[in-house]
Design a protein around this motif. Structure first.
Motif, mmCIF file in Angstrom:
data_model
loop_
_atom_site.group_PDB
_atom_site.id
_atom_site.type_symbol
_atom_site.label_atom_id
_atom_site.label_comp_id
_atom_site.label_asym_id
_atom_site.label_seq_id
_atom_site.Cartn_x
_atom_site.Cartn_y
_atom_site.Cartn_z
ATOM 1 N N ALA A 228 61.472 3.526 -17.490
ATOM 2 C CA ALA A 228 59.672 4.537 -17.169
ATOM 3 C C ALA A 228 60.082 5.222 -18.280
ATOM 4 C CB ALA A 228 59.932 5.037 -15.919
ATOM 5 N N ASN A 229 60.942 5.752 -19.011
ATOM 6 C CA ASN A 229 60.920 6.669 -20.230
ATOM 7 C C ASN A 229 60.126 5.655 -21.481
ATOM 8 O OD1 ASN A 229 61.566 8.594 -22.090
ATOM 9 N ND2 ASN A 229 63.974 8.247 -22.427
ATOM 10 N N LEU A 230 60.911 4.436 -21.155
ATOM 11 C CA LEU A 230 59.717 3.728 -22.548
ATOM 12 C C LEU A 230 58.709 3.695 -22.392
ATOM 13 C CD1 LEU A 230 62.109 0.896 -22.853
ATOM 14 C CD2 LEU A 230 62.475 2.536 -24.063
ATOM 15 N N ALA B 84 56.232 5.929 -21.352
ATOM 16 C CA ALA B 84 56.070 7.213 -21.242
ATOM 17 C C ALA B 84 55.904 7.546 -23.098
ATOM 18 C CB ALA B 84 57.188 8.133 -20.590
ATOM 19 N N LEU B 85 56.966 7.084 -23.271
ATOM 20 C CA LEU B 85 56.710 6.971 -25.050
ATOM 21 C C LEU B 85 55.959 6.271 -25.538
ATOM 22 C CD1 LEU B 85 60.781 7.956 -25.070
ATOM 23 C CD2 LEU B 85 58.621 9.557 -25.779
ATOM 24 N N SER B 86 55.622 5.196 -24.882
ATOM 25 C CA SER B 86 54.613 4.220 -25.804
ATOM 26 C C SER B 86 53.672 4.177 -25.645
ATOM 27 C CB SER B 86 55.435 2.619 -25.554
ATOM 28 O OG SER B 86 55.778 2.152 -24.166
ATOM 29 N N LYS B 87 53.523 4.239 -24.586
ATOM 30 C CA LYS B 87 52.011 4.659 -23.936
ATOM 31 C C LYS B 87 51.019 4.988 -25.328
ATOM 32 C CE LYS B 87 51.637 9.597 -21.887
ATOM 33 N NZ LYS B 87 51.234 10.040 -22.704
ATOM 34 N N ASP B 88 50.816 5.813 -26.303
ATOM 35 C CA ASP B 88 49.619 6.497 -26.529
ATOM 36 C C ASP B 88 50.456 5.593 -28.550
ATOM 37 O OD1 ASP B 88 48.722 8.267 -25.721
ATOM 38 O OD2 ASP B 88 50.661 9.629 -26.021
ATOM 39 N N SER B 89 51.178 4.042 -28.114
ATOM 40 C CA SER B 89 50.988 3.492 -29.436
ATOM 41 C C SER B 89 49.972 2.798 -30.537
ATOM 42 C CB SER B 89 52.242 2.522 -29.089
ATOM 43 O OG SER B 89 51.233 0.915 -28.717
ATOM 44 N N LEU B 90 50.509 3.159 -31.084
ATOM 45 C CA LEU B 90 49.315 3.274 -32.379
ATOM 46 C C LEU B 90 49.442 1.120 -33.242
ATOM 47 C CD1 LEU B 90 49.863 5.777 -35.387
ATOM 48 C CD2 LEU B 90 48.276 5.443 -33.521
ATOM 49 N N TYR B 91 50.807 1.027 -32.791
ATOM 50 C CA TYR B 91 51.134 -0.364 -33.081
ATOM 51 C C TYR B 91 52.215 -1.094 -32.485
ATOM 52 C CZ TYR B 91 49.476 1.425 -37.480
ATOM 53 O OH TYR B 91 48.000 1.934 -38.918
ATOM 54 N N SER B 92 51.736 -2.248 -32.230
ATOM 55 C CA SER B 92 53.044 -3.292 -31.263
ATOM 56 C C SER B 92 53.465 -4.640 -32.064
ATOM 57 C CB SER B 92 52.753 -3.114 -29.690
ATOM 58 O OG SER B 92 51.826 -3.739 -30.063
ATOM 59 N N PHE C 292 61.870 0.942 -28.404
ATOM 60 C CA PHE C 292 62.003 -1.153 -28.465
ATOM 61 C C PHE C 292 62.266 -1.328 -26.708
ATOM 62 C CE2 PHE C 292 65.530 -3.840 -28.357
ATOM 63 C CZ PHE C 292 64.735 -5.308 -28.635
ATOM 64 N N SER C 293 61.523 -2.074 -26.521
ATOM 65 C CA SER C 293 61.964 -2.685 -24.704
ATOM 66 C C SER C 293 62.519 -4.322 -24.875
ATOM 67 C CB SER C 293 61.084 -2.978 -23.933
ATOM 68 O OG SER C 293 61.173 -3.592 -22.995
ATOM 69 N N GLY C 294 63.917 -4.530 -25.293
ATOM 70 C CA GLY C 294 64.422 -5.983 -25.400
ATOM 71 C C GLY C 294 65.952 -5.542 -25.174
ATOM 72 N N GLU C 295 66.456 -7.191 -26.073
ATOM 73 C CA GLU C 295 67.823 -6.760 -26.178
ATOM 74 C C GLU C 295 67.524 -6.990 -28.074
ATOM 75 O OE1 GLU C 295 70.298 -7.381 -23.700
ATOM 76 O OE2 GLU C 295 69.045 -6.706 -22.700
ATOM 77 N N LEU C 296 69.279 -6.225 -28.253
ATOM 78 C CA LEU C 296 69.591 -6.761 -29.666
ATOM 79 C C LEU C 296 70.702 -7.483 -29.380
ATOM 80 C CD1 LEU C 296 68.760 -3.464 -31.510
ATOM 81 C CD2 LEU C 296 67.692 -5.519 -31.469
#
Length: 158
Positions: A40-42, A44-52, A81-85
Motif C-alpha cells: 500500500a505504501n509503495l 501510494a508513493l509511486s502513483k505520481d511516477s514520472l518514469y518506470s 521498488f517493488s520486487g526482490e534484490l
C-alpha cells in the motif's frame, strides 16, 4: 600426533572457518535489514511516477548472488521498488546518464553518476530523492554494492 594428521586438521578447520565467515557476511544484512515498506505504501508513493522500468536478472553483470527482479518507479520525491534484490551489504542507489550492466561499465561511468541513497531492504524499498536531482539528466537507475564493488542490477527508465 603425526604431522599429516595435524595438517589435515588445520586445513579442515580453516576451511570450515572460511565457510562460516562467508555465511556470516551473506546473512548479516538479511538479519539486520529493517522491515520492507508495504504494498500500500509503495502504491501510494509511486502513483505520481514520472518514469518506470524493470530490474531483471538477465544482465551481463548479474549472477546467482547479485541480481534484482521487479519494477522501479521514479517520482520527483522518491524512487520506489517493488520486487526482490539479492541480499548483501552496503547497497547504494545511483542514477546514470547511460545504461550500464557490468562492474567495468559502472566503474568507468561512476564519476558522471549521482548517488541517490542507501538501499537497506531486499524486498521492496523506497529511497527519498535529493531535492537537487534532475531525473531528466539521467536514464538509468542502478543498485551497486559499495563494499565489494559488485554490480547488482540496473534498469533503463528512458
Amino acid at each position: 600426533m603425526k604431522s599429516k594428521t595435524i595438517a589435515i586438521l588445520l586445513v579442515s578447520h580453516l576451511f570450515i572457518g572460511l565457510i562460516g565467515f562467508a555465511v556470516g557476511i551473506y546473512s548479516l544484512p538479511i538479519l539486520t535489514a529493517p522491515k520492507s515498506p508495504s504494498e500500500a505504501n509503495l502504491a501510494a508513493l509511486s502513483k505520481d511516477s514520472l518514469y518506470s522500468a524493470q530490474f531483471t536478472r538477465q544482465l551481463a553483470g548479474s549472477d546467482f548472488l547479485h541480481w534484482g527482479d521487479g519494477e522501479v518507479s521514479l517520482t520527483n520525491t522518491h524512487i520506489v521498488f517493488s520486487g526482490e534484490l539479492s541480499p548483501g551489504p552496503d547497497f547504494k542507489l545511483y542514477l546514470s546518464p547511460k545504461f550500464v550492466e557490468s562492474e567495468a561499465e559502472f566503474e568507468k561511468l561512476k564519476p558522471s553518476m549521482q548517488v541517490i541513497g542507501e538501499v537497506n531492504t531486499f524486498s521492496n524499498f523506497v529511497v527519498t530523492m535529493p531535492a537537487n536531482v534532475d531525473l531528466a539528466k539521467y536514464n538509468t537507475v542502478i543498485v551497486w554494492c559499495e563494499s565489494f564493488g559488485e554490480f547488482i542490477s540496473a534498469a533503463k527508465y528512458r
